[in-house]
Design an enzyme around this catalytic site. Structure first.
Site, mmCIF file in Angstrom:
data_model
loop_
_atom_site.group_PDB
_atom_site.id
_atom_site.type_symbol
_atom_site.label_atom_id
_atom_site.label_comp_id
_atom_site.label_asym_id
_atom_site.label_seq_id
_atom_site.Cartn_x
_atom_site.Cartn_y
_atom_site.Cartn_z
ATOM 1 N NE ARG A 51 10.683 11.129 1.321
ATOM 2 C CZ ARG A 51 10.766 10.536 0.133
ATOM 3 N NH1 ARG A 51 9.649 10.113 -0.464
ATOM 4 N NH2 ARG A 51 11.932 10.359 -0.451
ATOM 5 C CG ASP A 53 1.390 12.195 5.328
ATOM 6 O OD1 ASP A 53 2.382 11.856 4.659
ATOM 7 O OD2 ASP A 53 0.575 11.384 5.806
ATOM 8 N NE ARG A 197 -3.517 11.262 8.029
ATOM 9 C CZ ARG A 197 -3.503 11.956 6.885
ATOM 10 N NH1 ARG A 197 -2.331 12.196 6.273
ATOM 11 N NH2 ARG A 197 -4.623 12.399 6.352
#
Length: 244
Positions: A51, A53, A197
């Site tokens: 998934r 973001d 990230r």
């Protein structure tokens, strides 16, 4: 029934992430499912390798879809692509064995994070890079990256607190710079929510001197998110390849 593995590229700027959501139709998974269903003539579901973001891009996201029968070679790359928005493209479609699953069958992933260190953001790449106009010590960042390679509990490098398992293996982190452009490539068995990230934000803090090289190990020991760096923006991140 026939199972197809799709390789997909997309610009994630306009979407609320990969995963379908009840409160919006503006997701990548939902857009692909609606488009394929309309052409196939019956509802289909797509399973992605992971998934991404909201705002994250992909050069090589993979997904599996099960159709009721075999379709012609151009079904996905021509017929479906002609109906998809211009910011989503199916690059390849491969007939695979039934039971193959884009996420469950994956053994590794590669992500690339792109940075622009120039004083002003590049007009043409500003949607796909994080504008970070600071001088970076790339050698210090590379030394810190080496301390993150291996198998660890990465609980301190995720924003999701209820993960069933936070153990992951990072095989490589490669930091390359040319002029004002810097890229950080991550390869591993898989990555937790926001993990790439947060790793990027942590390495950038090392690069600016805001934290020491050795400090990147603290979140691994403490499993405390507050010990890691800031969350780098989504727009610089690309899912580049999924390994099977």
């Amino acid at each position: 029934m026939r199972t197809y593995k799709l390789t997909i590229a997309y610009d994630g700027t306009a979407y609320q992430g990969w995963q379908r959501q009840a409160n919006t139709e503006n997701t990548l998974q939902g857009t692909l499912e609606r488009t394929i269903s309309s052409v196939a003539g019956y509802p289909v579901e797509i399973d992605g390798s992971g998934r991404t973001d909201a705002g994250v891009h992909a050069n090589g996201q993979t997904a599996t879809v099960v159709l009721s029968s075999r379709v012609e070679d151009e079904f996905f790359t021509e017929k479906i692509n002609s109906r998809l928005p211009e910011d989503i493209r199916i690059l390849d479609a491969e007939l695979v064995r039934n039971g193959f699953h884009a996420r469950k069958s994956a053994v590794g992933k590669k992500y690339i994070y792109q940075l622009d260190l120039a004083e002003k953001p590049d007009v043409f790449t500003r949607r796909y890079t994080y504008h970070f106009p600071q001088r970076l010590d790339l050698d210090a960042m590379r030394k810190a990256a080496q301390l993150l390679i291996g198998t660890y509990e990465f609980a301190g490098y995720t924003d999701k607190k209820d993960e069933k398992s936070t153990k992951r293996t990072i095989y490589a982190i490669m930091i390359c710079g040319q002029g004002s452009k810097v890229s950080i490539q991550y390869e591993g068995t898989g990555f937790l929510y926001h993990m790439v990230r947060i790793l990027t934000g942590t390495l950038l803090e090392v690069g600016t001197g805001a934290r020491s090289i050795e400090s990147v190990k603290e979140p691994l020991k403490s499993k405390d998110r507050s010990q890691a760096g800031f969350l780098a923006p989504a727009r610089g991140l690309f899912l580049d390849e999924v390994y099977y």
